[in-house]
Design a protein around this motif. Structure first.
Motif, PDB file in Angstrom:
ATOM      1  N   ILE A  52      16.226  -3.775  11.935  1.00  0.00           N
ATOM      2  CA  ILE A  52      17.023  -3.364  10.776  1.00  0.00           C
ATOM      3  C   ILE A  52      18.492  -3.731  10.984  1.00  0.00           C
ATOM      4  CG2 ILE A  52      17.808  -1.386   9.422  1.00  0.00           C
ATOM      5  CD1 ILE A  52      15.067  -0.068  10.113  1.00  0.00           C
ATOM      6  N   TRP A 232      11.474   5.008   7.332  1.00  0.00           N
ATOM      7  CA  TRP A 232      10.816   3.763   7.746  1.00  0.00           C
ATOM      8  C   TRP A 232       9.926   3.962   8.974  1.00  0.00           C
ATOM      9  CZ3 TRP A 232      11.631   1.748  12.605  1.00  0.00           C
ATOM     10  CH2 TRP A 232      12.754   2.212  13.299  1.00  0.00           C
ATOM     11  N   ILE A 242      16.596   5.197   6.910  1.00  0.00           N
ATOM     12  CA  ILE A 242      17.710   4.287   6.656  1.00  0.00           C
ATOM     13  C   ILE A 242      18.358   4.730   5.357  1.00  0.00           C
ATOM     14  CG2 ILE A 242      16.164   2.602   5.550  1.00  0.00           C
ATOM     15  CD1 ILE A 242      18.179   0.429   6.385  1.00  0.00           C
TER      16      ILE A 242
END
Length: 245
Positions: A52, A232, A242
């Motif tokens: 990410i 996530w 997130i």
């Protein structure tokens, strides 16, 4: 010379009294072993954080690891973000953890050398940030200070910047909460912890690590102003979210 992470047996013998958990030199020495055997899916969590961060790190911005402990998430992010002028900043309030973090990252020989700061995350001014990671950190911040902490992160993020927030959580429904705690207990047993170790560590942590529900985290992030928030990762009673500005 760097001392290798030791086997965690801090609570293996019966203690006449249990003090509140602190991130001191004894904990820092065994922390890598402790977290691997205590947090289900930890290696997957680090891999996801790196992925990410790679996607959202912006050129010539700051990336923060708040509550970096011995540097596992700092290493994951530093290794993943592109070499486009990003600056990695790792923060922890434990001098013992910071020392281990220095040793761990020096061994890794990173091209992007992080700034490692010994300070309370509440005292750090977040600025010009594209990525902020709090990996199992907010749960140790006093509840009364958590909204201000998240607000400060939001204010220091650039548009499109992200907060990755990983936490141990409680569940609103009592039966589910009990089930999640039971499977987590079993996970630790299967990784070599005795019932005595699990019980004594739980007592040490009960006034220090204060988990909240997923809904509470979502409401706090929404109140701060994050427009997109999603979970996530989840493994038993550990989650990662997130939040995008």
């Amino acid at each position: 010379m760097t001392t290798k992470p030791a086997h965690d047996d801090l609570f293996a013998t019966a203690h006449s009294s249990i003090s509140d958990f602190v991130f001191d030199e004894k904990v820092a020495l065994v922390f890598a072993d402790m977290i691997k055997r205590s947090v289900p899916g930890y290696s997957t969590l680090l891999t996801g954080i790196a992925s990410i961060a790679h996607q959202y790190a912006q050129a010539n911005t700051n990336c923060y690891d708040l509550g970096c402990s011995t540097g596992a998430s700092t290493l994951a992010v530093s290794s993943a973000i592109p070499d486009t002028g990003c600056k990695m900043i790792a923060v922890d309030n434990s001098s013992a953890m910071i020392q281990r973090c220095h040793e761990y990252l020096n061994q890794a020989k990173l091209e992007l050398s992080p700034d490692i700061i010994c300070a309370d995350v509440r005292d750090i001014k977040i600025e010009n940030a594209s990525v902020v990671v709090m990996n199992l950190t907010l749960q140790f911040v006093p509840i009364a200070d958590r909204q201000d902490c998240i607000d400060a992160i939001y204010n220091g993020l650039l548009p499109g910047g992200i907060l990755i927030l990983s936490e141990k959580i409680n569940f609103t429904e009592a039966r589910e909460n009990q089930w999640q705690q039971t499977v987590h207990h079993t996970f630790k047993q299967l990784h070599g912890y005795s019932d005595l170790e699990i019980s004594q560590k739980r007592t040490a942590l009960e006034k220090v690590l204060i988990p909240e529900t997923l809904k509470t985290h979502q409401q706090r992030l929404a109140k701060t102003g994050f427009k997109f928030v999603t979970t996530w990762f989840q493994c038993f009673n550990f989650i990662s979210m997130i939040a995008i500005k």
